[in-house]
Write a protein that holds these residues in place. Structure first.
Motif, PDB file in Angstrom:
ATOM      1  N   CYS A 138       0.799  -1.228   0.000  1.00 59.43           N
ATOM      2  CA  CYS A 138       0.000   0.000   0.000  1.00 59.43           C
ATOM      3  C   CYS A 138       0.831   1.277   0.000  1.00 59.43           C
ATOM      4  CB  CYS A 138      -0.956   0.007   1.196  1.00 59.43           C
ATOM      5  SG  CYS A 138      -0.169   0.250   2.820  1.00 59.43           S
ATOM      6  N   GLY A 139       2.154   1.151   0.174  1.00 58.70           N
ATOM      7  CA  GLY A 139       3.031   2.305   0.138  1.00 58.70           C
ATOM      8  C   GLY A 139       3.098   3.105   1.415  1.00 58.70           C
ATOM      9  N   ARG A 140       2.435   2.650   2.470  1.00 58.50           N
ATOM     10  CA  ARG A 140       2.455   3.399   3.728  1.00 58.50           C
ATOM     11  C   ARG A 140       3.880   3.490   4.276  1.00 58.50           C
ATOM     12  NH1 ARG A 140      -0.785   1.865   9.358  1.00 58.50           N
ATOM     13  NH2 ARG A 140       0.001   3.629  10.563  1.00 58.50           N
ATOM     14  N   ARG A 141       4.227   4.673   4.769  1.00 59.01           N
ATOM     15  CA  ARG A 141       5.547   4.889   5.357  1.00 59.01           C
ATOM     16  C   ARG A 141       5.552   4.427   6.817  1.00 59.01           C
ATOM     17  NH1 ARG A 141       9.378  10.107   4.430  1.00 59.01           N
ATOM     18  NH2 ARG A 141      10.746   9.925   6.228  1.00 59.01           N
ATOM     19  N   HIS A 142       6.642   3.761   7.218  1.00 58.39           N
ATOM     20  CA  HIS A 142       6.766   3.233   8.577  1.00 58.39           C
ATOM     21  C   HIS A 142       8.032   3.783   9.230  1.00 58.39           C
ATOM     22  CE1 HIS A 142       3.600   0.007   8.442  1.00 58.39           C
ATOM     23  NE2 HIS A 142       3.767   0.231   7.149  1.00 58.39           N
ATOM     24  N   ASP A 143       7.899   4.197  10.479  1.00 58.47           N
ATOM     25  CA  ASP A 143       9.027   4.696  11.247  1.00 58.47           C
ATOM     26  C   ASP A 143       9.962   3.547  11.615  1.00 58.47           C
ATOM     27  OD1 ASP A 143      10.230   6.929  13.010  1.00 58.47           O
ATOM     28  OD2 ASP A 143       9.919   5.272  14.417  1.00 58.47           O
ATOM     29  N   LEU A 144      11.260   3.734  11.370  1.00 64.55           N
ATOM     30  CA  LEU A 144      12.215   2.652  11.621  1.00 64.55           C
ATOM     31  C   LEU A 144      12.301   2.265  13.089  1.00 64.55           C
ATOM     32  CD1 LEU A 144      15.421   3.020   9.430  1.00 64.55           C
ATOM     33  CD2 LEU A 144      13.670   1.254   9.342  1.00 64.55           C
ATOM     34  N   ALA A 145      12.171   3.241  13.982  1.00 64.87           N
ATOM     35  CA  ALA A 145      12.259   2.924  15.408  1.00 64.87           C
ATOM     36  C   ALA A 145      11.141   1.974  15.816  1.00 64.87           C
ATOM     37  CB  ALA A 145      12.196   4.210  16.234  1.00 64.87           C
ATOM     38  N   GLN A 146       9.949   2.186  15.274  1.00 65.75           N
ATOM     39  CA  GLN A 146       8.833   1.295  15.584  1.00 65.75           C
ATOM     40  C   GLN A 146       9.031  -0.073  14.958  1.00 65.75           C
ATOM     41  OE1 GLN A 146       5.273   3.350  14.408  1.00 65.75           O
ATOM     42  NE2 GLN A 146       5.469   4.918  15.993  1.00 65.75           N
ATOM     43  N   VAL A 147       9.534  -0.083  13.726  1.00 69.48           N
ATOM     44  CA  VAL A 147       9.817  -1.361  13.065  1.00 69.48           C
ATOM     45  C   VAL A 147      10.832  -2.152  13.870  1.00 69.48           C
ATOM     46  CG1 VAL A 147      10.855  -2.426  11.024  1.00 69.48           C
ATOM     47  CG2 VAL A 147       9.250  -0.527  10.753  1.00 69.48           C
ATOM     48  N   ARG A 148      11.878  -1.488  14.327  1.00 66.90           N
ATOM     49  CA  ARG A 148      12.920  -2.178  15.086  1.00 66.90           C
ATOM     50  C   ARG A 148      12.397  -2.691  16.420  1.00 66.90           C
ATOM     51  NH1 ARG A 148      19.236  -0.428  15.649  1.00 66.90           N
ATOM     52  NH2 ARG A 148      19.903  -2.287  16.780  1.00 66.90           N
ATOM     53  N   SER A 149      11.588  -1.892  17.085  1.00 67.99           N
ATOM     54  CA  SER A 149      11.032  -2.308  18.368  1.00 67.99           C
ATOM     55  C   SER A 149      10.210  -3.585  18.214  1.00 67.99           C
ATOM     56  CB  SER A 149      10.164  -1.186  18.939  1.00 67.99           C
ATOM     57  OG  SER A 149       9.578  -1.586  20.155  1.00 67.99           O
ATOM     58  N   ARG A 150       9.399  -3.652  17.178  1.00 69.28           N
ATOM     59  CA  ARG A 150       8.588  -4.850  16.930  1.00 69.28           C
ATOM     60  C   ARG A 150       9.458  -6.034  16.554  1.00 69.28           C
ATOM     61  NH1 ARG A 150       4.119  -2.953  12.747  1.00 69.28           N
ATOM     62  NH2 ARG A 150       3.680  -5.204  12.775  1.00 69.28           N
ATOM     63  N   PHE A 151      10.458  -5.776  15.720  1.00 69.97           N
ATOM     64  CA  PHE A 151      11.341  -6.857  15.290  1.00 69.97           C
ATOM     65  C   PHE A 151      12.099  -7.451  16.478  1.00 69.97           C
ATOM     66  CE2 PHE A 151      15.636  -8.126  13.792  1.00 69.97           C
ATOM     67  CZ  PHE A 151      15.277  -9.192  12.985  1.00 69.97           C
TER      68      PHE A 151
END
Length: 256
Positions: A138-151
């Motif tokens: 869908c092209g939605r932009r994601h904040d890397l800090a949130q991505v890393r926290s989940r990962f």
């Protein structure tokens, strides 16, 4: 054609070319950021050799590959987390601010041109940007800090909150199509500039490396400032094999 001459002579010629240009196309590669502490891809012992980007098809096909891609991504991010714009970045920012350089075309993904004060719309990123992530569906932009926290909490590659699609760093991976809009912008600037200034690029990655010759064929002067020789040195009007920051600062000046 590249000819050996005293550095002072080359520097004077560079300043003359910059001062006399109406529209300069800046074209940057990894070399401008190594002076900021960001490792390049090809130097012996580069950490990129131990953390090579996962090819795009493998990333799409395999959850294991996506997990490994994110692990490598965050490992590399940690290596240059404190990087700040170099003197070379700031020199180009001053040219953009003056209006002489309509935009900077870059192969880099580190966001240091933005950090130097250049607006997003004046940066043409051919290989994407590693400072955020996007959903491939869908092209939605994601904040890397949130991505890393989940990962780090789950050990799993993240999916998009909005549509469940695959989330990927906003870089262009090996095997992934080049972004159409940035390429169109780069081509437009390349054929309309009167000075094409290559800074810190080995000029071996295509299609980006085809732009300098295209500019030359369209009537622009071609200048290459790079520590090491490139395949296009013989086609250039001026080549300077020196550290980028001191050369550009002396010839151009830099923002504070």
């Amino acid at each position: 054609m590249f000819m050996t001459e005293p550095l002072t002579t080359s520097m004077a010629r560079l300043k003359e070319m910059v001062d006399g240009a109406d529209a300069i196309a800046g074209f940057t590669g990894a070399g401008i950021s190594t002076e900021s502490g960001v490792p390049d891809f090809r130097s012996p012992g580069s950490p990129w050799l131990q953390n090579k980007p996962i090819p795009f098809e493998a990333f799409l096909r395999s959850p294991e590959a996506r997990r490994e891609a994110w692990r490598r991504k965050f490992t590399m991010d940690d290596l240059y987390r404190g990087a700040r714009p170099s003197r070379g970045h700031r020199a180009l920012a001053s040219l953009v601010a003056s209006g002489q350089m309509p935009a900077v075309i870059t192969q880099n993904i580190d966001g240091l041109h933005q950090a130097s004060g250049i607006a997003d719309e004046k940066i043409i990123e051919l290989h994407g940007n590693g400072t955020y992530a996007v959903c491939l569906s869908c092209g939605r932009r994601h904040d890397l800090a949130q991505v890393r926290s989940r990962f780090e909490a789950t050990g799993e590659a993240p999916d998009c909150d909005a549509c469940g699609g695959i989330v990927k760093s906003a870089t262009i991976s090996f095997g992934q199509a080049m972004p159409e809009l940035p390429m169109r912008k780069a081509l437009k600037l390349t054929v309309s500039c009167d000075l094409f200034l290559v800074v810190g690029s080995s000029l071996v990655v295509y299609p980006a490396a085809s732009l300098p010759l295209m500019a030359k064929e369209s009537g622009a002067r071609l200048v290459i400032v790079n520590r090491d020789p490139t395949p296009l040195d013989d086609a250039a009007d001026l080549v300077i094999h020196e550290e980028i920051g001191p050369v550009l600062s002396a010839a151009v000046g830099e923002t504070s």
